[in-house]
Scaffold this motif. Structure first.
Motif, PDB file in Angstrom:
ATOM      1  N   UNK A 251     -11.937 -17.882  18.914  1.00 19.89           N
ATOM      2  CA  UNK A 251     -13.024 -17.010  19.382  1.00 19.89           C
ATOM      3  C   UNK A 251     -12.579 -15.549  19.418  1.00 19.89           C
ATOM      4  N   UNK A 252     -13.531 -14.648  19.253  1.00 18.93           N
ATOM      5  CA  UNK A 252     -13.223 -13.214  19.243  1.00 18.93           C
ATOM      6  C   UNK A 252     -12.447 -12.788  20.478  1.00 18.93           C
ATOM      7  N   UNK A 253     -12.890 -13.252  21.650  1.00 17.60           N
ATOM      8  CA  UNK A 253     -12.239 -12.817  22.883  1.00 17.60           C
ATOM      9  C   UNK A 253     -10.777 -13.258  22.928  1.00 17.60           C
ATOM     10  N   UNK A 254     -10.503 -14.440  22.402  1.00 15.69           N
ATOM     11  CA  UNK A 254      -9.125 -14.931  22.370  1.00 15.69           C
ATOM     12  C   UNK A 254      -8.289 -14.100  21.416  1.00 15.69           C
ATOM     13  N   UNK A 255      -8.830 -13.816  20.239  1.00 12.24           N
ATOM     14  CA  UNK A 255      -8.086 -13.009  19.270  1.00 12.24           C
ATOM     15  C   UNK A 255      -7.808 -11.608  19.812  1.00 12.24           C
ATOM     16  N   UNK A 260      -3.692  -7.895  21.874  1.00 11.31           N
ATOM     17  CA  UNK A 260      -3.267  -6.910  22.868  1.00 11.31           C
ATOM     18  C   UNK A 260      -1.981  -7.300  23.590  1.00 11.31           C
ATOM     19  N   UNK A 261      -1.665  -8.591  23.630  1.00  8.67           N
ATOM     20  CA  UNK A 261      -0.562  -9.025  24.492  1.00  8.67           C
ATOM     21  C   UNK A 261       0.605  -9.672  23.758  1.00  8.67           C
ATOM     22  N   UNK A 262       0.378 -10.244  22.587  1.00  8.30           N
ATOM     23  CA  UNK A 262       1.449 -10.973  21.896  1.00  8.30           C
ATOM     24  C   UNK A 262       2.529 -10.024  21.386  1.00  8.30           C
ATOM     25  N   UNK A 263       3.755 -10.498  21.413  1.00  8.14           N
ATOM     26  CA  UNK A 263       4.886  -9.705  20.929  1.00  8.14           C
ATOM     27  C   UNK A 263       4.856  -8.307  21.537  1.00  8.14           C
ATOM     28  N   UNK A 351     -12.200  -3.263  15.384  1.00 11.16           N
ATOM     29  CA  UNK A 351     -11.467  -3.636  14.178  1.00 11.16           C
ATOM     30  C   UNK A 351     -12.354  -4.517  13.304  1.00 11.16           C
ATOM     31  N   UNK A 352     -12.212  -4.425  11.993  1.00  9.08           N
ATOM     32  CA  UNK A 352     -13.112  -5.171  11.109  1.00  9.08           C
ATOM     33  C   UNK A 352     -12.782  -6.660  11.057  1.00  9.08           C
ATOM     34  N   UNK A 353     -13.803  -7.461  10.948  1.00  7.58           N
ATOM     35  CA  UNK A 353     -13.646  -8.886  10.679  1.00  7.58           C
ATOM     36  C   UNK A 353     -13.430  -9.061   9.177  1.00  7.58           C
ATOM     37  N   UNK A 354     -12.532  -9.964   8.803  1.00  2.05           N
ATOM     38  CA  UNK A 354     -12.325 -10.252   7.386  1.00  2.05           C
ATOM     39  C   UNK A 354     -12.395 -11.751   7.158  1.00  2.05           C
ATOM     40  N   UNK A 355     -12.703 -12.109   5.917  1.00  2.00           N
ATOM     41  CA  UNK A 355     -12.878 -13.513   5.555  1.00  2.00           C
ATOM     42  C   UNK A 355     -11.538 -14.188   5.319  1.00  2.00           C
ATOM     43  N   UNK A 365     -15.122  -5.243  -0.798  1.00  2.00           N
ATOM     44  CA  UNK A 365     -14.234  -4.367  -0.033  1.00  2.00           C
ATOM     45  C   UNK A 365     -13.245  -5.238   0.738  1.00  2.00           C
ATOM     46  N   UNK A 366     -11.978  -5.183   0.338  1.00  2.00           N
ATOM     47  CA  UNK A 366     -10.931  -5.999   0.931  1.00  2.00           C
ATOM     48  C   UNK A 366     -10.032  -5.135   1.810  1.00  2.00           C
ATOM     49  N   UNK A 367      -9.373  -5.765   2.771  1.00  2.00           N
ATOM     50  CA  UNK A 367      -8.530  -5.055   3.730  1.00  2.00           C
ATOM     51  C   UNK A 367      -7.185  -5.751   3.839  1.00  2.00           C
ATOM     52  N   UNK A 368      -6.143  -4.967   4.128  1.00  2.00           N
ATOM     53  CA  UNK A 368      -4.792  -5.526   4.258  1.00  2.00           C
ATOM     54  C   UNK A 368      -4.017  -4.755   5.305  1.00  2.00           C
ATOM     55  N   UNK A 369      -3.041  -5.418   5.926  1.00  2.00           N
ATOM     56  CA  UNK A 369      -2.158  -4.749   6.873  1.00  2.00           C
ATOM     57  C   UNK A 369      -2.697  -4.727   8.286  1.00  2.00           C
ATOM     58  N   UNK A 370      -2.353  -3.675   9.013  1.00  2.00           N
ATOM     59  CA  UNK A 370      -2.667  -3.594  10.436  1.00  2.00           C
ATOM     60  C   UNK A 370      -4.146  -3.776  10.733  1.00  2.00           C
ATOM     61  N   UNK A 371      -5.021  -3.290   9.855  1.00  2.00           N
ATOM     62  CA  UNK A 371      -6.460  -3.421  10.082  1.00  2.00           C
ATOM     63  C   UNK A 371      -6.891  -4.877  10.230  1.00  2.00           C
ATOM     64  N   UNK A 372      -6.118  -5.794   9.666  1.00  2.00           N
ATOM     65  CA  UNK A 372      -6.499  -7.206   9.728  1.00  2.00           C
ATOM     66  C   UNK A 372      -5.815  -7.968  10.854  1.00  2.00           C
ATOM     67  N   UNK A 373      -4.954  -7.305  11.613  1.00  2.00           N
ATOM     68  CA  UNK A 373      -4.225  -8.004  12.680  1.00  2.00           C
ATOM     69  C   UNK A 373      -5.150  -8.573  13.751  1.00  2.00           C
ATOM     70  N   UNK A 374      -6.221  -7.894  14.170  1.00  2.00           N
ATOM     71  CA  UNK A 374      -7.115  -8.529  15.141  1.00  2.00           C
ATOM     72  C   UNK A 374      -7.818  -9.766  14.585  1.00  2.00           C
TER      73      UNK A 374
END
Length: 437
Positions: A251-255, A260-263, A351-355, A365-374
């Motif tokens: 779920x979004x809230x979990x992600x 925000x807290x991991x590592x 932050x953007x959602x990606x497939x 339009x594809x995304x890579x790196x930090x933008x996809x971490x959430x």
């Protein structure tokens, strides 16, 4: 001129890895950006926090791993031995020369969707070219995060840690570093070693230090208790490292919470002895006010214990906020505002959602790196996530293009950056590195 099948914005570890996989699949691919730019710009003395075996850029055959580059330099990339930034940066340049067909050093200033489903891409000199798909691999620099109370004093009296290419200019000055992570602690150490009076201020009540990594060869019981992963030892890290696809289904809230807290903030084990030279460390403090005091800064610090906590004041020559990065679409200036506003996001994170193939909600339009971490989890904050991303993103591009499989190509052309500016010497500068994706 024909459209490129894939145009990649960004020439860091993620952009280069995606390009290597796309080229090997026979796609017409172009990469824009200064090679390994944020790595080039780190101050002398910084070391790579990630293990060498977790710092590979990705090509389909695995021929251009960090160990292969080290062999060309007569160096062993060993577990538990931190590498300097110049070495890793030079590795990225070597990878580009061998695994990527072309890198155009011009910055991209705009990516605009076209009515036919492709994209018009404009570079800093005003040239516009076409692309059937685009991948944004922007790195971390657009996403620097500085506390709001300090922003009015930027850039004269306050800067972000990533703004600095050389800390020796602070010799003899009083500098306050905010944060408790590797960037903050290593910056404070280097400032001290370069002759500055460094102070660390952190919200955390205590500092966390990573332990010396255990041997890669351990007895089965020890290995089972704390398995090695590219993100550190432990089962939770193993899940983050090995199952980003499962993370995306949470779920979004979990992600958002995990992102925000991991590592969380922690210093490298090899930095701890050197940190003892930093004499002024103020933990459990937060900056609640900041104002100019002549050519200095007056900070008001409050205990993080809550309202009514005692406040103290500190005057300092400069503040360096080593306060991390926040991936948000409103920082992605290359996209038109209406495109950014229309993209689906991960909850309220911005932050953007990606497939499952790293495609945004805008087709092509594809995304890579930090933008996809959430979306995909902590692995995408580090170089380690580049392999997972590159393989799947390129499959997504092929699916979007509707292209049949093509014969694998063996790139190896010189980069355009080298063609335009001359071959760059592979770094010999003794620098160190923060782990960046």
């Amino acid at each position: 001129m024909h459209d490129d099948d894939l145009l990649i914005v960004g020439a860091g570890p993620y952009g280069l890895s995606v390009a290597a996989h796309a080229a090997a699949r026979g796609l017409r691919v172009r990469v824009h950006g200064r090679l390994m730019s944020s790595w080039h710009d780190m101050p002398p003395g910084m070391l790579l926090k990630s293990e060498p075996w977790a710092s590979d850029l990705s090509d389909p055959t695995g021929a251009y791993r960090l160990t292969a580059y080290a062999a060309t330099r007569g160096v062993r990339a060993e577990h538990g031995v931190p590498l300097p930034v110049a070495f890793f940066t030079a590795y990225g340049e070597w990878f580009a020369r061998h695994a990527v067909p072309a890198v155009d050093p011009r910055a991209v200033t705009a990516v605009r969707p076209r009515p036919d489903g492709g994209f018009a891409v404009t570079t800093e000199d005003g040239e516009t070219t076409g692309a059937r798909t685009v991948a944004l691999a922007l790195g971390v620099m657009p996403f620097t995060d500085v506390p709001a109370v300090l922003r009015p004093l930027m850039p004269g009296l306050v800067t972000h840690s990533s703004d600095h290419t050389d800390l020796t200019a602070f010799a003899g000055r009083d500098v306050t570093v905010l944060g408790a992570g590797q960037a903050a602690l290593e910056t404070a150490v280097l400032l001290t070693e370069f002759g500055a009076r460094a102070r660390v201020v952190a919200r955390s009540g205590h500092l966390v230090w990573n332990t010396v990594p255990p041997s890669l060869r351990r007895d089965p019981w020890e290995a089972a208790r704390a398995p090695h992963t590219g993100l550190g030892c432990g089962w939770r890290n193993l899940l983050y490292a090995r199952t980003p696809g499962l993370f995306r289904r949470l779920p979004d809230t979990t992600r958002e919470r995990v992102f925000d807290t991991a590592l969380g903030p922690a210093g490298a084990w090899w930095l701890r002895p050197r940190f003892e030279a930093v004499a002024d460390v103020r933990l459990g403090k937060t900056v609640v006010a900041a104002a100019p005091a002549g050519d200095r800064v007056r900070l008001t610090l409050a205990d993080t214990g809550g309202p009514g906590a005692a406040a103290t004041e500190v005057e300092t020559d400069h503040v360096i906020a080593a306060t991390g990065f926040r991936p948000r679409l409103d920082r992605v200036d290359v996209l038109p505002r209406d495109v950014r506003a229309a993209l689906r996001t991960v909850g309220a994170s911005g932050a953007p959602e990606v497939s499952g193939r790293f495609e945004s909600s805008h087709p092509g339009l594809f995304l890579a790196g930090l933008l996809t971490a959430p979306s995909y989890g902590p692995a995408m904050r580090f170089v380690y996530g580049a392999s997972y991303t590159a393989q799947r993103l390129v499959r997504g591009v092929e699916r979007r293009l509707g292209a049949a499989r093509r014969p694998a190509a063996v790139p190896g052309a010189r980069t355009r950056a080298a063609d335009r500016t001359g071959t760059r010497a592979e770094g010999t500068r003794a620098e160190g590195v923060r782990a960046r994706g």
